[in-house]
Motif scaffolding. Structure first.
Motif, PDB file in Angstrom:
ATOM      1  N   GLN A   1       0.829  -1.206   0.000  1.00  0.00           N
ATOM      2  CA  GLN A   1       0.000   0.000   0.000  1.00  0.00           C
ATOM      3  C   GLN A   1       0.869   1.263   0.000  1.00  0.00           C
ATOM      4  N   THR A   2       1.942   1.240   0.804  1.00  0.00           N
ATOM      5  CA  THR A   2       2.871   2.372   0.863  1.00  0.00           C
ATOM      6  C   THR A   2       3.561   2.562  -0.493  1.00  0.00           C
ATOM      7  N   ARG A   3       3.948   1.460  -1.106  1.00  0.00           N
ATOM      8  CA  ARG A   3       4.621   1.533  -2.409  1.00  0.00           C
ATOM      9  C   ARG A   3       3.691   2.134  -3.469  1.00  0.00           C
ATOM     10  N   GLN A   4       2.447   1.700  -3.477  1.00  0.00           N
ATOM     11  CA  GLN A   4       1.493   2.195  -4.464  1.00  0.00           C
ATOM     12  C   GLN A   4       1.227   3.685  -4.264  1.00  0.00           C
ATOM     13  N   LYS A   5       1.090   4.084  -3.027  1.00  0.00           N
ATOM     14  CA  LYS A   5       0.868   5.497  -2.726  1.00  0.00           C
ATOM     15  C   LYS A   5       2.080   6.332  -3.151  1.00  0.00           C
ATOM     16  N   ALA A   6       3.260   5.806  -2.905  1.00  0.00           N
ATOM     17  CA  ALA A   6       4.495   6.507  -3.294  1.00  0.00           C
ATOM     18  C   ALA A   6       4.567   6.665  -4.813  1.00  0.00           C
ATOM     19  N   PHE A   7       4.231   5.599  -5.529  1.00  0.00           N
ATOM     20  CA  PHE A   7       4.276   5.636  -6.992  1.00  0.00           C
ATOM     21  C   PHE A   7       3.297   6.680  -7.526  1.00  0.00           C
ATOM     22  N   THR A   8       2.066   6.694  -6.992  1.00  0.00           N
ATOM     23  CA  THR A   8       1.039   7.627  -7.459  1.00  0.00           C
ATOM     24  C   THR A   8       1.442   9.072  -7.193  1.00  0.00           C
ATOM     25  N   GLN A   9       1.970   9.318  -6.016  1.00  0.00           N
ATOM     26  CA  GLN A   9       2.264  10.698  -5.608  1.00  0.00           C
ATOM     27  C   GLN A   9       3.481  11.276  -6.335  1.00  0.00           C
ATOM     28  N   TYR A  10       4.472  10.434  -6.624  1.00  0.00           N
ATOM     29  CA  TYR A  10       5.733  10.958  -7.175  1.00  0.00           C
ATOM     30  C   TYR A  10       6.033  10.435  -8.580  1.00  0.00           C
ATOM     31  N   GLN A  11       5.026   9.901  -9.263  1.00  0.00           N
ATOM     32  CA  GLN A  11       5.249   9.256 -10.550  1.00  0.00           C
ATOM     33  C   GLN A  11       5.940  10.173 -11.558  1.00  0.00           C
ATOM     34  N   TYR A  12       5.406  11.361 -11.753  1.00  0.00           N
ATOM     35  CA  TYR A  12       5.947  12.250 -12.784  1.00  0.00           C
ATOM     36  C   TYR A  12       7.332  12.780 -12.414  1.00  0.00           C
ATOM     37  N   ALA A  13       7.526  13.064 -11.142  1.00  0.00           N
ATOM     38  CA  ALA A  13       8.847  13.543 -10.699  1.00  0.00           C
ATOM     39  C   ALA A  13       9.906  12.464 -10.906  1.00  0.00           C
ATOM     40  N   ILE A  14       9.532  11.222 -10.620  1.00  0.00           N
ATOM     41  CA  ILE A  14      10.484  10.126 -10.767  1.00  0.00           C
ATOM     42  C   ILE A  14      10.778   9.855 -12.233  1.00  0.00           C
ATOM     43  N   GLU A  15       9.764   9.931 -13.086  1.00  0.00           N
ATOM     44  CA  GLU A  15       9.986   9.728 -14.515  1.00  0.00           C
ATOM     45  C   GLU A  15      10.917  10.790 -15.078  1.00  0.00           C
ATOM     46  N   GLU A  16      10.734  12.026 -14.651  1.00  0.00           N
ATOM     47  CA  GLU A  16      11.627  13.094 -15.094  1.00  0.00           C
ATOM     48  C   GLU A  16      13.051  12.857 -14.591  1.00  0.00           C
ATOM     49  N   MET A  17      13.139  12.437 -13.327  1.00  0.00           N
ATOM     50  CA  MET A  17      14.464  12.166 -12.764  1.00  0.00           C
ATOM     51  C   MET A  17      15.154  11.034 -13.518  1.00  0.00           C
ATOM     52  N   ARG A  18      14.401   9.969 -13.827  1.00  0.00           N
ATOM     53  CA  ARG A  18      14.980   8.842 -14.560  1.00  0.00           C
ATOM     54  C   ARG A  18      15.409   9.260 -15.959  1.00  0.00           C
ATOM     55  N   HIS A  19      14.609  10.130 -16.586  1.00  0.00           N
ATOM     56  CA  HIS A  19      14.995  10.644 -17.901  1.00  0.00           C
ATOM     57  C   HIS A  19      16.304  11.421 -17.811  1.00  0.00           C
ATOM     58  N   ASN A  20      16.415  12.267 -16.803  1.00  0.00           N
ATOM     59  CA  ASN A  20      17.649  13.033 -16.616  1.00  0.00           C
ATOM     60  C   ASN A  20      18.825  12.113 -16.295  1.00  0.00           C
ATOM     61  N   ASP A  21      18.560  11.082 -15.487  1.00  0.00           N
ATOM     62  CA  ASP A  21      19.614  10.122 -15.165  1.00  0.00           C
ATOM     63  C   ASP A  21      20.110   9.418 -16.420  1.00  0.00           C
ATOM     64  N   LEU A  22      19.150   9.057 -17.303  1.00  0.00           N
ATOM     65  CA  LEU A  22      19.524   8.378 -18.539  1.00  0.00           C
ATOM     66  C   LEU A  22      20.370   9.278 -19.427  1.00  0.00           C
ATOM     67  N   GLN A  23      19.980  10.548 -19.500  1.00  0.00           N
ATOM     68  CA  GLN A  23      20.769  11.502 -20.279  1.00  0.00           C
ATOM     69  C   GLN A  23      22.170  11.654 -19.703  1.00  0.00           C
ATOM     70  N   GLU A  24      22.219  11.736 -18.377  1.00  0.00           N
ATOM     71  CA  GLU A  24      23.522  11.867 -17.711  1.00  0.00           C
ATOM     72  C   GLU A  24      24.373  10.625 -17.928  1.00  0.00           C
ATOM     73  N   GLN A  25      23.725   9.446 -17.862  1.00  0.00           N
ATOM     74  CA  GLN A  25      24.452   8.200 -18.078  1.00  0.00           C
ATOM     75  C   GLN A  25      25.020   8.131 -19.491  1.00  0.00           C
ATOM     76  N   ARG A  26      24.206   8.528 -20.465  1.00  0.00           N
ATOM     77  CA  ARG A  26      24.669   8.515 -21.855  1.00  0.00           C
ATOM     78  C   ARG A  26      25.832   9.478 -22.057  1.00  0.00           C
ATOM     79  N   ALA A  27      25.727  10.650 -21.419  1.00  0.00           N
ATOM     80  CA  ALA A  27      26.816  11.622 -21.527  1.00  0.00           C
ATOM     81  C   ALA A  27      28.088  11.089 -20.879  1.00  0.00           C
ATOM     82  N   THR A  28      27.913  10.417 -19.734  1.00  0.00           N
ATOM     83  CA  THR A  28      29.069   9.833 -19.038  1.00  0.00           C
ATOM     84  C   THR A  28      29.713   8.739 -19.878  1.00  0.00           C
ATOM     85  N   GLU A  29      28.881   7.888 -20.470  1.00  0.00           N
ATOM     86  CA  GLU A  29      29.407   6.818 -21.314  1.00  0.00           C
ATOM     87  C   GLU A  29      30.116   7.379 -22.535  1.00  0.00           C
TER      88      GLU A  29
END
Length: 489
Positions: free
Chosen positions: A164-192
């Motif tokens: 229940q806690t996990r589902q609530k966390a996903f719902t509340q922060y879904q868009y922020a986490i997706e943006e963060m993951r996108h930025n992480d992927l960009q950073e990873q590609r730049a690092t590579e």
């Protein structure tokens, strides 16, 4: 927060603290003394305790790349940082219900910002996190926030995270986490990409031809040429420069390509040499080990027989056995001498081959640099012709092009114009000469250092092997003499 060390001064993780901690927590007694004499290698440390030290800031841990367990609880840490290099960090706790879970403990510190938790997402294997006793735990969304940003976390502050806690966390922060993951992927590609570029550049440096696969040499020639920008205004110079750059870059690319090819050839030659070298050593060691093993089996039988022999026969047996030991020493030394000769032959062949390769490469590259200088000389002649023609037009007031004042000052007389062109020419030749000298110096230094290291390592191996033979022979002789002495007591 109840602290038993309130009187301690706040501190940061520094070299002195780490050295002391590693020495205290490392091997003790004789092993510890040996480790201290030889120097403790931080990258070999597996576990480290830095708890109860009033630490304000995590720092200086980048050398501990093998660390799997790090204890930082009960400090004054306000921010989680400085752990990027600890890629193996996985504190395996040995207490139920956390048995065999990857855990990180920063309990009882001063971490107060939820954003600090985002840093911990870098640890992909993190399953258990303890932040109990930190001000951040009092934040309203603390549990939800942590569950959202560390999605694979199983236990938080020694309590399981339910679905229940996990589902609530996903719902509340879904868009922020997706943006963060996108930025992480960009950073990873730049690092590579940066890593690939660095590895490629290192390959070019190892081949001694870095920056020769483009216009770097040409650009450097004109970057330090104070007159070039002025002379570029002269009619026809732009076309001349374009042709010059194209031809010079083509010559540089030739040097670059042959450099990479020759680097591969040298590397193959080195691989073949070291493989042959190591095979010869391994074969010789195997033969020596078999001889020593046969002698050891025989030695035990002989020693047992001597203990049961009558006194009148013991002296003869001891004398014979001394001769056998001497013969063993001679056999092993002869085997080592044969190996030394074999390795000398292998090394001489390698030295000759690598020297021929380097010499051939140098000769070929020198020819290409000669062509670079010839090209520069031809460019100089053409530029000089343009300058003289421009001087005549200026003198007759027939120059159609509108030149800047500083350029016109070059054509007050012939000596000034010729000096400007010559100064430009000298700058270009110096750049070409310096790049050639750098290449030659580095490859010759590399070859000299390589051959020296091979000889040095062989001397060390030979001395070590001789020492091993003497130590073993001395050991069996001591055993014999002890037996001899016991029989006379």
């Amino acid at each position: 927060m109840n602290r038993i060390y309130k009187t301690m001064e706040p501190s940061v993780v520094d070299e002195q603290m780490l050295q002391k901690a590693v020495e205290e927590q490392g091997p003790q007694d004789q092993a510890g003394r040996i480790a201290k004499e030889e120097g403790i290698q931080y990258h070999e440390v597996i576990q480290l305790r830095l708890d109860y030290r009033n630490i304000l800031k995590i720092d200086h841990l980048w050398e501990f790349t093998s660390l799997t367990k790090l204890q930082l609880h009960n400090n004054l840490i306000e921010k989680i940082q400085g752990l990027e290099k600890l890629i193996n960090l996985e504190w395996l706790e040995n207490m139920d219900p956390l048995k065999n879970l990857q855990i990180f403990s920063l309990g009882n510190n001063l971490i107060s910002q939820l954003d600090n938790v985002i840093y911990l997402r870098k640890f992909k294997n993190l399953r258990t996190l303890n932040l109990a006793g930190n001000p951040v735990c009092k934040e309203e969304n603390y549990t939800i926030f942590v569950a959202a940003y560390i999605s694979d976390l199983v236990y938080l502050d020694f309590r399981p995270l339910d679905e229940q806690t996990r589902q609530k966390a996903f719902t509340q922060y879904q868009y922020a986490i997706e943006e963060m993951r996108h930025n992480d992927l960009q950073e990873q590609r730049a690092t590579e990409a940066q890593k690939n570029n660095e590895e490629e550049l290192q390959l070019h440096k190892d081949a001694f031809v870095e920056h020769l696969n483009g216009s770097h040499l040409f650009d450097s020639m004109y970057a330090d040429d104070a007159e070039a920008a002025k002379l570029a205004y002269l009619p026809g110079v732009a076309t001349l420069l374009e042709s010059y750059q194209t031809q010079l870059v083509a010559l540089c690319v030739q040097i670059f390509e042959v450099g990479l090819t020759q680097h591969t050839c040298r590397q193959n030659e080195m691989d073949a040499f070291f493989t042959g070298f190591q095979d010869a050593v391994a074969d010789n060691q195997q033969r020596g080990a078999e001889i020593a093993a046969d002698f050891e089996r025989s030695r035990r039988q002989v020693m047992a027989g001597m203990q049961q022999a009558a006194n009148n026969r013991l002296e003869a047996r001891i004398s014979n056995y001394r001769d056998e030991i001497t013969q063993l020493c001679h056999t092993l030394m002869t085997l080592e001498l044969q190996l030394v000769g074999q390795l000398e032959d292998i090394t001489k062949d390698f030295e000759r081959n690598i020297s021929d390769m380097v010499g051939g490469f140098i000769e070929y590259v020198q020819g290409l640099f000669v062509q670079c200088r010839d090209l520069e000389n031809h460019h100089h002649e053409k530029l000089l012709e343009i300058a003289v023609a421009t001087l005549e037009k200026v003198a007759k007031n027939e120059l159609e092009e509108d030149l800047p004042d500083d350029v016109r000052l070059l054509f007050v007389d012939k000596d000034t114009a010729v000096s400007a062109v010559s100064a430009s020419h000298d700058t270009h030749l110096l750049k070409i000469d310096n790049r050639e000298d750098e290449l030659m110096t580095r490859i010759n230094s590399w070859m000299t250092a390589l051959i020296k290291s091979i000889h040095d390592e062989e001397i060390k191996r030979n001395r070590k092997r001789i020492s091993e033979i003497h130590n073993y022979v001395d050991y069996v002789r001591e055993q014999l003499e002890e037996l001899h002495l016991q029989e006379h007591q």
